[in-house]
Design a protein around this motif. Structure first.
Motif: not given
Ligand SMILES: [Zn+2]
Length: 374
Positions: A42, A58, A113-114, A152-153
């Motif tokens: 992101h 994130e 990522h989170v 989502r990613e």
């Molecule tokens: Zn992510």
């Protein structure tokens, strides 16, 4: 004591000489993990997931962890080139991240990522490690379980201008799009899995208590990198215990240091082994199928074995001795083997080739345009 010390000194000198001589004698430069790309997910207009109190994003957490990891590798291995896909808060396109890694011929790609789930007070917790994987009936359940995070990613591409053209119709929300990803670059799967194992092992007992394990999932960014690549979901922003660790300096430092230990262990193995592109030794020789001579403007059938973002040399062990043709489609290279103008013949070839290339499928090629034959 002195004798022992002298003996040890002589012994170690001998060992060093032998090693140096062997490496030199073979005329091969040692295989070294010399470039690593660290990819904090992101950035900029894309915050990634946000904590329920809206205070933590994130993009900030992962940049912090990635920066710490980069610093550790730079300090520990001054001769390793460490590249970050972003080192501040700006938006980087998903394809751009893979491009950076491919352009720099990185030996390892680590995406950080989170995780998060919507609407649950405490919800799931834990870190997970992901390598590229395919949607097959065998791992359908596993895939379904991870689909939310994958979607989502991958969905960050929808924030890019003109994404549907750029990504050739790939729609992160459409399950059909993932079928297109069925055939994957698996030359690096084994190495990716090795690194993932180190990550999972090192993170155990660390800042995030629960390990959700290693899984294979169709993350776009992993698909487009032509090297061993791993995506780590460090913990759940939506879970209070995980979040506490993710926002604290202590927690982030621990995650970075565990990732660094994983890198160290992996590098040790990597530097001591053969080229990662080499397939493991097989018990029985893989079948080699002959292909007839066809005019490239003709319509014919073939077995598609690989789609890759990198052009592979003709002698690459991946092809297992089969003669292949390569077609370029946008930024991708499609590889086919066992072609024939006769559908039955091509089907027979495909049956044999499946032993060597289990993910392969039959295609019809018409003026260079591919369509899948079922
Ligand atoms: Zn992510």
């Amino acid at each position: 004591m002195d004798i022992l010390r002298n003996f040890l000194a002589v012994l170690s000198a001998t060992v060093l000489c032998t090693v140096a001589f062997t490496a030199f004698g073979q005329g091969a430069s040692p295989i070294r993990l010399s470039t690593v790309v660290i990819d904090p997910g992101h950035g900029g207009k894309d915050a990634g997931c946000i904590s329920p109190d809206r205070k933590t994003m994130e993009k900030t957490v992962v940049l912090d962890i990635a920066t710490r990891l980069a610093e550790k590798i730079r300090t520990g291995y001054p001769d390793v080139k460490v590249i970050m896909t972003r080192s501040d808060d700006h938006f980087v396109e998903l394809q751009g991240r893979a491009d950076i890694a491919n352009r720099n011929k990185a030996n390892l790609f680590i995406s950080i990522h989170v995780n998060s789930v919507e609407g649950k007070r405490s919800g799931p917790n834990g870190y997970s490690v992901h390598i590229l994987g395919q949607y097959t009936s065998k791992n359908r359940d596993l895939y379904a379980g991870n689909m939310d995070v994958v979607r989502r990613e991958n969905a960050v591409i929808t924030m890019e201008d003109d994404y549907s053209t750029k990504y050739e119709g790939f729609n992160p929300n459409d399950p059909e799009s993932y079928i297109f990803m069925n055939l994957m670059q698996n030359a690096f799967l084994e190495q990716s899995f090795k690194f993932a194992q180190h990550v999972d092992r090192e993170m155990k007992g660390g800042a995030i208590h629960n390990s959700r394990g290693i899984s294979q999932d169709p993350f776009y960014v992993l698909w487009r990198t032509a090297m061993p690549a791993v995506l780590v979901e460090c913990g759940f922003m939506s879970n209070p215990t995980d979040r506490e660790a993710l926002v604290s300096n202590k927690g982030k430092e621990r995650i970075a240091s565990d990732l660094y230990d994983a890198f160290r262990n992996y590098k040790k193995e990597y530097d001591g082994v053969e080229s990662p592109a080499n397939p493991p030794a097989k018990q029985e020789p893989a079948p080699v199928v002959s292909a007839e001579t066809v005019d490239s403007t003709a319509t014919f059938y073939a077995t598609q074995i690989l789609v890759s973002s990198k052009e592979m040399p003709s002698g690459d062990p991946f092809f297992k001795g089969n003669e292949f043709k390569v077609y370029q489609a946008g930024k991708l290279f499609k590889y086919i083997v066992g072609w024939s103008t006769d559908l039955e013949e091509a089907k027979k070839n495909h049956g044999l080739l499946k032993k060597s290339f289990p993910d392969s499928f039959l295609v019809k090629v018409e003026n260079g345009v591919f369509s899948r034959v079922n």
